[in-house]
Design a protein around this motif. Structure first.
Motif, PDB file in Angstrom:
ATOM      1  N   GLY A 276       0.838  -1.202   0.000  1.00  0.00           N
ATOM      2  CA  GLY A 276       0.000   0.000   0.000  1.00  0.00           C
ATOM      3  C   GLY A 276       0.867   1.244   0.000  1.00  0.00           C
ATOM      4  N   ARG A 277       0.534   2.214   0.886  1.00  0.00           N
ATOM      5  CA  ARG A 277       1.319   3.446   0.974  1.00  0.00           C
ATOM      6  C   ARG A 277       2.122   3.463   2.272  1.00  0.00           C
ATOM      7  N   SER A 278       2.386   2.311   2.803  1.00  0.00           N
ATOM      8  CA  SER A 278       3.006   2.232   4.118  1.00  0.00           C
ATOM      9  C   SER A 278       4.492   2.567   4.083  1.00  0.00           C
ATOM     10  N   ASN A 279       5.003   2.856   5.264  1.00  0.00           N
ATOM     11  CA  ASN A 279       6.419   3.133   5.431  1.00  0.00           C
ATOM     12  C   ASN A 279       6.963   2.222   6.513  1.00  0.00           C
ATOM     13  N   ASN A 280       8.027   1.537   6.204  1.00  0.00           N
ATOM     14  CA  ASN A 280       8.554   0.527   7.105  1.00  0.00           C
ATOM     15  C   ASN A 280      10.042   0.767   7.285  1.00  0.00           C
ATOM     16  N   SER A 281      10.451   1.103   8.509  1.00  0.00           N
ATOM     17  CA  SER A 281      11.868   1.377   8.736  1.00  0.00           C
ATOM     18  C   SER A 281      12.460   0.402   9.734  1.00  0.00           C
ATOM     19  N   TYR A 282      13.657  -0.046   9.442  1.00  0.00           N
ATOM     20  CA  TYR A 282      14.429  -0.791  10.432  1.00  0.00           C
ATOM     21  C   TYR A 282      15.451   0.175  11.014  1.00  0.00           C
ATOM     22  N   ARG A 283      15.506   0.237  12.349  1.00  0.00           N
ATOM     23  CA  ARG A 283      16.500   1.075  13.009  1.00  0.00           C
ATOM     24  C   ARG A 283      17.185   0.205  14.067  1.00  0.00           C
ATOM     25  N   GLY A 284      18.463   0.038  13.939  1.00  0.00           N
ATOM     26  CA  GLY A 284      19.143  -0.847  14.876  1.00  0.00           C
ATOM     27  C   GLY A 284      20.481  -0.297  15.297  1.00  0.00           C
ATOM     28  N   LEU A 285      20.820  -0.560  16.552  1.00  0.00           N
ATOM     29  CA  LEU A 285      22.131  -0.156  17.056  1.00  0.00           C
ATOM     30  C   LEU A 285      22.867  -1.401  17.546  1.00  0.00           C
ATOM     31  N   VAL A 286      24.094  -1.560  17.081  1.00  0.00           N
ATOM     32  CA  VAL A 286      24.968  -2.589  17.638  1.00  0.00           C
ATOM     33  C   VAL A 286      26.158  -1.865  18.225  1.00  0.00           C
ATOM     34  N   ARG A 287      26.326  -1.988  19.550  1.00  0.00           N
ATOM     35  CA  ARG A 287      27.448  -1.300  20.177  1.00  0.00           C
ATOM     36  C   ARG A 287      28.363  -2.312  20.860  1.00  0.00           C
ATOM     37  N   MET A 288      29.650  -2.231  20.510  1.00  0.00           N
ATOM     38  CA  MET A 288      30.654  -3.068  21.155  1.00  0.00           C
ATOM     39  C   MET A 288      31.422  -2.174  22.120  1.00  0.00           C
ATOM     40  N   ASN A 289      31.199  -2.383  23.408  1.00  0.00           N
ATOM     41  CA  ASN A 289      31.905  -1.566  24.395  1.00  0.00           C
ATOM     42  C   ASN A 289      33.372  -1.997  24.491  1.00  0.00           C
ATOM     43  N   PRO A 290      34.228  -1.157  25.119  1.00  0.00           N
ATOM     44  CA  PRO A 290      35.656  -1.489  25.173  1.00  0.00           C
ATOM     45  C   PRO A 290      35.940  -2.858  25.796  1.00  0.00           C
ATOM     46  N   GLY A 291      35.100  -3.278  26.728  1.00  0.00           N
ATOM     47  CA  GLY A 291      35.361  -4.561  27.394  1.00  0.00           C
ATOM     48  C   GLY A 291      34.810  -5.773  26.652  1.00  0.00           C
ATOM     49  N   ALA A 292      34.161  -5.560  25.522  1.00  0.00           N
ATOM     50  CA  ALA A 292      33.481  -6.660  24.826  1.00  0.00           C
ATOM     51  C   ALA A 292      34.469  -7.469  23.989  1.00  0.00           C
ATOM     52  N   GLU A 293      35.435  -8.023  24.673  1.00  0.00           N
ATOM     53  CA  GLU A 293      36.480  -8.825  24.040  1.00  0.00           C
ATOM     54  C   GLU A 293      35.848 -10.010  23.285  1.00  0.00           C
ATOM     55  N   GLY A 294      36.207 -10.177  22.023  1.00  0.00           N
ATOM     56  CA  GLY A 294      35.737 -11.345  21.268  1.00  0.00           C
ATOM     57  C   GLY A 294      34.242 -11.376  21.004  1.00  0.00           C
ATOM     58  N   ALA A 295      33.571 -10.242  21.144  1.00  0.00           N
ATOM     59  CA  ALA A 295      32.113 -10.236  20.928  1.00  0.00           C
ATOM     60  C   ALA A 295      31.804 -10.316  19.436  1.00  0.00           C
ATOM     61  N   ARG A 296      30.610 -10.807  19.131  1.00  0.00           N
ATOM     62  CA  ARG A 296      30.226 -10.935  17.721  1.00  0.00           C
ATOM     63  C   ARG A 296      28.773 -10.543  17.527  1.00  0.00           C
ATOM     64  N   ASN A 297      28.534  -9.921  16.395  1.00  0.00           N
ATOM     65  CA  ASN A 297      27.144  -9.628  16.001  1.00  0.00           C
ATOM     66  C   ASN A 297      26.961 -10.005  14.546  1.00  0.00           C
ATOM     67  N   PHE A 298      25.780 -10.538  14.257  1.00  0.00           N
ATOM     68  CA  PHE A 298      25.409 -10.721  12.858  1.00  0.00           C
ATOM     69  C   PHE A 298      24.036 -10.092  12.650  1.00  0.00           C
ATOM     70  N   THR A 299      23.933  -9.225  11.675  1.00  0.00           N
ATOM     71  CA  THR A 299      22.672  -8.547  11.391  1.00  0.00           C
ATOM     72  C   THR A 299      22.269  -8.807   9.951  1.00  0.00           C
ATOM     73  N   GLN A 300      21.009  -9.152   9.775  1.00  0.00           N
ATOM     74  CA  GLN A 300      20.483  -9.306   8.417  1.00  0.00           C
ATOM     75  C   GLN A 300      19.141  -8.586   8.326  1.00  0.00           C
ATOM     76  N   CYS A 301      19.075  -7.626   7.436  1.00  0.00           N
ATOM     77  CA  CYS A 301      17.848  -6.835   7.276  1.00  0.00           C
ATOM     78  C   CYS A 301      17.330  -7.006   5.870  1.00  0.00           C
ATOM     79  N   ASP A 302      16.172  -7.596   5.724  1.00  0.00           N
ATOM     80  CA  ASP A 302      15.617  -7.786   4.388  1.00  0.00           C
ATOM     81  C   ASP A 302      14.306  -7.039   4.265  1.00  0.00           C
ATOM     82  N   SER A 303      14.136  -6.364   3.153  1.00  0.00           N
ATOM     83  CA  SER A 303      12.888  -5.636   2.903  1.00  0.00           C
ATOM     84  C   SER A 303      12.220  -6.206   1.666  1.00  0.00           C
TER      85      SER A 303
END
Lengths: 478, 256
Positions: A363-390
């Motif tokens: 239709g006339r809709s609006n669809n937004s993805y808003r995401g924050l991935v933050r790795m702080n200084p202590g986040a040793e070896g941290a991992r993120n995977f993000t997949q955004c499909d429209s």
């Protein structure tokens, strides 16, 4: 072709009926007196009232945020009623037999029978109607396992130590405009406590229903999963079809202690307004979890309703090795708007997060993805995977992606993938050439697009979500 | 009257346009049950258009003429109704439907067609058995049943996947739109064997192809040359050989 698809998506909103229930509703308006009255209606202890008043004072200094990619008429907070409850609830029915049959019928019509014998075995329900919890089922059975599942208004009285210890520890009182408003005026919601090492014996679920006109629903949910415990929680929401916009500003806090796991699923089907954007719910919600060491939180949401959605279920991965997941399907059509996504805040070492977001715009809709991935200084070896499909259906809708990535640790790895696709004429024709009608074709294509998220939903909800998107999940063969 | 035999597909003086461009210009063709007709012709002659017009693809506008299947007016029906009436089109470039498994897609198709015929739907177990057999017959690994429709398939795998759908749907009339293009000789044989295994007294085929090669394996009853929107020459299998040697120029020039 586009017209054909639009027709398919213009389905009726089946939950749009109004229940004829005599209610006690506050006059519209918001001031200290209203807050005192809410607190009095709930027979709250002094500390709770003080807390509310503190929040209200803070809120009056705050400004409504405008950064979201949504457009709506300014809300007049003095034109909203902040409390409405069925009159029959005033005497606090002790058992189901004492509950107004019209209330039970309302939930039955929504497909949620509250009579335990008729319910899905293995799902306990807290039914929240406007500002009060009507009934919570299977409480005895849960108590045997030491699990507390009750309206939060009751928890404040019965378990004040637990509530005091954890309330607003995940979403601070002054977190944001709508969350602070919720602190001041929240009326009901669910409270869950799972004791150490306990696997909750049933799925817990809350069904929110807005019925009264011109009221806002401000629910507050607090879930505490003690060390090594496990719980799966489901939430559903509907509202009558009305020409005015109604505000729903909820706060959900999850406290997930060492080694615990919480799976939180939402099927959001608030009234979306008509095709011209008249009416519908403003769904402005703050949901957040804190994960301690080795803890895991999984948010799964299917968002099909509301005129405007503003919602970012988030994970604070505080403890080492903690895991956060976010799976989302947002189907917007007509004049609906959504700005939704998640925040994954990596604080602990070796923390992991996964984000799978599927936005469908028609239709006339609006669809937004808003995401924050933050790795702080202590986040040793941290991992993120993000997949955004429209997925775009037709040529008048919009899909937007706003990913924010902040990495302050060089050993952390962040991956982001994004795609945009359309339901093509070729796909539609292939389906029709094999004998499928256009309705089935669209739902099948959309279903395929959402598959990665649907498989994360608990069985009962997967079926409901499928129905919501007019999808038959018949293909579970093989 | 030439023959009292039943006609399955009857196309009479059919003209059609796409985006204001006339593509079919008075095409006539009769296909009787059990017959295999090959349609050959130069690029842009309207070969693929014929398949799309018959199967009811949007954007293909019929200007005049008629087409009936089993005596029923095809042109009045929606695309899905034509499919349910027994018309199958094997696509030249099959499209992907990500996330929808082949099995799910084919079960839904077969169910929709059975329902339209007033038959009960097959149980999952029954259908799975048929699907596995069809998958083996077109020489695809069984894992393809669970993969998304055409998702990441090679050109040859897509063509075989089309054939698998045909085997399961059991149509009356199969239109194969360049099902041989892009196939190596082994894949070509698989496709041809699949078609040949489906040749029955009632089932007819229209095979659209550029090359005689496929017709070495599927022997046609008739060969037609389609040029500039109509059939300009019809003959038996030997016409294909002639075309292979001489090309189309001698025919189209004669026409001009």
């Amino acid at each position: 072709m586009t017209e054909q698809i639009d027709k398919v998506l213009e389905r009726e909103y089946e939950a749009g009926f109004v229940s004829d229930i005599e209610s006690e509703t506050f006059d519209p308006g918001l001031n200290e007196d209203v807050i005192r009255r809410i607190s009095a209606m709930k027979e709250e202890p002094e500390w709770m009232l003080d807390w509310r008043l503190k929040a209200f004072a803070a809120w009056q200094e705050m400004v409504e945020p405008e950064w979201a990619h949504v457009d709506y008429q300014k809300i007049d907070y003095q034109a909203i009623s902040y409390y409405s409850a069925p009159k029959s609830m005033a005497d606090k029915p002790k058992s189901l037999d004492e509950v107004d049959p019209e209330l039970l019928r309302t939930y039955e019509k929504l497909g949620i029978p509250l009579i335990e014998q008729q319910m899905l075995a293995g799902v306990a329900v807290d039914a929240v109607f406007d500002s009060v919890s009507v009934v919570t089922t299977f409480r005895d059975k849960l108590e045997e396992a030491g699990v507390i599942f009750c309206p939060i208004s009751e928890a404040i009285k019965k378990y004040p130590e637990l509530v005091k210890k954890y309330l607003s520890t995940v979403v601070p009182m002054k977190d944001n405009f709508f969350a602070t408003l919720n602190c001041a005026v929240f009326t009901d919601g669910s409270f869950v406590y799972i004791p150490k090492g306990t696997r909750c014996p049933m799925e817990l679920s809350t069904y929110f229903r807005i019925n009264e006109q011109n009221t806002g629903q401000f629910e507050r949910t607090l879930i505490i999963a003690d060390e090594g415990s496990h719980v799966s929680y489901l939430e559903g929401c509907t509202a009558p079809q009305r020409d005015e916009n109604q505000l729903h500003a909820a706060v959900v806090e999850l406290v997930v202690l060492d080694g615990a796991e919480v799976k939180y699923s939402t099927v959001q089907n608030w009234y979306p307004g008509d095709e011209n954007g008249k009416g519908g719910i403003y769904n402005f919600v703050t949901k957040r979890a804190v994960c301690h060491t080795d803890a895991k939180v999984s948010w799964t949401q299917v968002e099909t309703g509301s005129a405007v959605t503003w919602k970012y279920p988030s994970c604070i991965l505080k403890g080492d090795n903690s895991i956060g997941e976010f799976y989302s399907v947002a189907l917007m059509r007509g004049a609906q708007q959504a700005d939704t996504g998640t925040k994954m805040i990596h604080i602990g070492k070796n923390t992991r997060s996964t984000i799978i977001s599927k936005g469908i715009s028609a239709g006339r809709s609006n669809n937004s993805y808003r995401g924050l991935v933050r790795m702080n200084p202590g986040a040793e070896g941290a991992r993120n995977f993000t997949q955004c499909d429209s997925l775009l259906i037709g040529d008048k809708c919009g899909a937007h992606t706003f990913p924010y990535v902040e990495s302050k640790n060089p050993t952390a790895i962040v991956e982001h993938e994004a795609t945009t696709s359309k339901v093509s004429d070729d796909q539609m024709f292939l389906c029709q050439q094999r004998g499928l009608d256009p309705e089935k074709a669209v739902s099948m294509i959309v279903n395929g697009f959402c598959k990665e998220v649907f498989k994360e939903l608990p069985m009962e909800f997967a079926v409901e979500a499928g129905k919501l998107l007019e999808i038959s999940l018949e293909g579970s063969v093989g | 009257m030439m023959s009292s035999e039943k006609v399955l597909l009857k196309i009479d003086n059919l003209s059609a346009k796409v985006e204001e461009k006339s593509i079919l210009k008075g095409l006539s063709l009769e296909v009787k049950p059990g017959e295999v007709h090959a349609i050959m012709g130069p690029n842009g002659a309207g070969k693929s258009t014929l398949g799309y017009v018959l199967s009811g693809r949007e954007g293909y506008e019929v200007q005049s003429g008629s087409a009936t299947l089993d005596g029923v007016d095809l042109l009045e029906m929606e695309a899905e109704e034509r499919a349910r009436a027994g018309l199958f089109l094997a696509f030249q470039y099959p499209v992907e439907i990500p996330g929808v498994s082949n099995l799910e897609f084919m079960k839904a198709s077969v169910d929709a067609q059975r329902e339209a015929r007033g038959e009960t739907s097959l149980s999952s177990a029954e259908f799975l058995r048929l699907a596995k057999a069809a998958c083996k017959q077109v020489d695809l690994p069984l894992a393809f049943l669970k993969r998304g429709v055409n998702e990441g398939f090679s050109g040859g795998e897509k063509k075989r996947n089309e054939l698998m759908q045909m085997l399961l749907l059991q149509p009356k009339l199969c239109i194969l739109d360049e099902s041989d293009s892009g196939l190596d000789i082994d894949a070509l044989q698989v496709v041809a064997e699949g078609v040949n295994s489906q040749r029955t007294e009632d089932r007819s085929f229209i095979i659209v192809t550029h090359y005689q090669r496929l017709l070495d394996y599927i022997k046609p009853d008739y060969v037609h040359v389609l040029a500039d929107g109509k059939i300009i020459r019809s003959g038996d299998a030997s016409l294909a050989l002639e075309l292979e040697e001489q090309g189309y120029a001698w025919l189209t020039e004669k026409e001009a």
